[in-house]
Write a protein that holds these residues in place. Structure first.
Motif, PDB file in Angstrom:
ATOM      1  N   ASP A   1       0.842  -1.193   0.000  1.00 49.23           N
ATOM      2  CA  ASP A   1       0.000   0.000   0.000  1.00 49.23           C
ATOM      3  C   ASP A   1       0.879   1.245   0.000  1.00 49.23           C
ATOM      4  N   GLU A   2       0.889   1.943  -1.121  1.00 55.71           N
ATOM      5  CA  GLU A   2       1.759   3.117  -1.254  1.00 55.71           C
ATOM      6  C   GLU A   2       1.237   4.312  -0.469  1.00 55.71           C
ATOM      7  N   GLU A   3      -0.007   4.266  -0.023  1.00 62.35           N
ATOM      8  CA  GLU A   3      -0.598   5.347   0.776  1.00 62.35           C
ATOM      9  C   GLU A   3      -0.473   5.074   2.270  1.00 62.35           C
ATOM     10  N   SER A   4       0.143   3.958   2.612  1.00 63.20           N
ATOM     11  CA  SER A   4       0.251   3.572   4.015  1.00 63.20           C
ATOM     12  C   SER A   4       1.034   4.623   4.813  1.00 63.20           C
ATOM     13  N   GLN A   5       0.619   4.803   6.045  1.00 61.06           N
ATOM     14  CA  GLN A   5       1.332   5.706   6.954  1.00 61.06           C
ATOM     15  C   GLN A   5       2.362   4.941   7.795  1.00 61.06           C
ATOM     16  N   CYS A   6       2.367   3.625   7.681  1.00 59.87           N
ATOM     17  CA  CYS A   6       3.285   2.798   8.463  1.00 59.87           C
ATOM     18  C   CYS A   6       4.697   2.958   7.917  1.00 59.87           C
ATOM     19  N   LEU A   7       5.612   3.400   8.765  1.00 59.55           N
ATOM     20  CA  LEU A   7       6.993   3.624   8.344  1.00 59.55           C
ATOM     21  C   LEU A   7       7.693   2.322   7.958  1.00 59.55           C
ATOM     22  N   MET A   8       7.316   1.221   8.596  1.00 60.00           N
ATOM     23  CA  MET A   8       7.903  -0.070   8.232  1.00 60.00           C
ATOM     24  C   MET A   8       7.481  -0.471   6.816  1.00 60.00           C
ATOM     25  N   GLU A   9       6.196  -0.270   6.493  1.00 62.35           N
ATOM     26  CA  GLU A   9       5.729  -0.600   5.147  1.00 62.35           C
ATOM     27  C   GLU A   9       6.383   0.320   4.116  1.00 62.35           C
ATOM     28  N   LYS A  10       6.568   1.591   4.454  1.00 63.72           N
ATOM     29  CA  LYS A  10       7.237   2.522   3.543  1.00 63.72           C
ATOM     30  C   LYS A  10       8.669   2.067   3.266  1.00 63.72           C
ATOM     31  N   ALA A  11       9.370   1.604   4.305  1.00 58.57           N
ATOM     32  CA  ALA A  11      10.741   1.106   4.134  1.00 58.57           C
ATOM     33  C   ALA A  11      10.753  -0.129   3.233  1.00 58.57           C
ATOM     34  N   ALA A  12       9.815  -1.031   3.460  1.00 57.76           N
ATOM     35  CA  ALA A  12       9.725  -2.247   2.642  1.00 57.76           C
ATOM     36  C   ALA A  12       9.400  -1.899   1.190  1.00 57.76           C
ATOM     37  N   ASN A  13       8.480  -0.981   0.986  1.00 58.98           N
ATOM     38  CA  ASN A  13       8.108  -0.560  -0.371  1.00 58.98           C
ATOM     39  C   ASN A  13       9.278   0.091  -1.092  1.00 58.98           C
TER      40      ASN A  13
END
Length: 157
Positions: free
Chosen positions: A93-105
């Protein structure tokens, strides 16, 4: 996920076109590629739009190479096919606010971009003439010449 095999199939068809004296009809190419003429017309139109092929209408018409094989790179053909997606992988999810998901993306997107650039670089370094040389080498290894190729091709198509 279904594989997109248009690139090797188009390369195959272009090698055949390079060996033909007369333009090839969509029906002839469809027979070589075991598909239908409408698919061939749609695919070849993209190559024509990019200056790789020309089309001749009417009786005796068909598809011909617009340039010599050494002037056509595999990267040009890949681009003319719409640069099909290389991998089924994508980012979360590119709109995610989760910093971990942003790092993974970010890590995934960087790796995918690098892989795409490497693929394009590899395709850019190979021309259709290189494929023709590879074909001729394989033909010679079988003890065949272009003169008796048509009989062999009929048995293996």
């Amino acid at each position: 996920m279904r594989q997109d095999n248009r690139l090797p199939r188009v390369l195959h068809a272009l090698l055949h076109l390079s060996d033909m004296k007369d333009p090839a009809t969509s029906e002839q190419l469809a027979g070589m590629l075991n598909t239908n003429a409408a698919v061939v017309r749609r695919t070849m139109a993209g190559l024509r739009d990019q200056g790789i092929l020309t089309s001749i209408k009417g009786h005796g018409g068909g598809w011909q190479l617009a340039r010599p094989l050494e002037k056509i790179t595999l990267a040009e053909i890949y681009q003319a096919l719409g640069a099909p997606t290389l991998f089924a992988l994508g980012c979360g999810d590119e709109e995610s606010q989760c910093l971990m998901e942003k790092a993974a993306n970010t890590a995934t997107a960087r790796a995918l971009q690098l892989a795409s650039e490497t693929f394009i670089t590899a395709l850019s370094s190979v021309t259709m003439a290189d494929l023709a040389v590879d074909f001729e080498k394989r033909l010679a290894e079988l003890g065949l010449s272009p003169d008796n190729l048509h009989h062999f091709a009929d048995q293996h198509h």
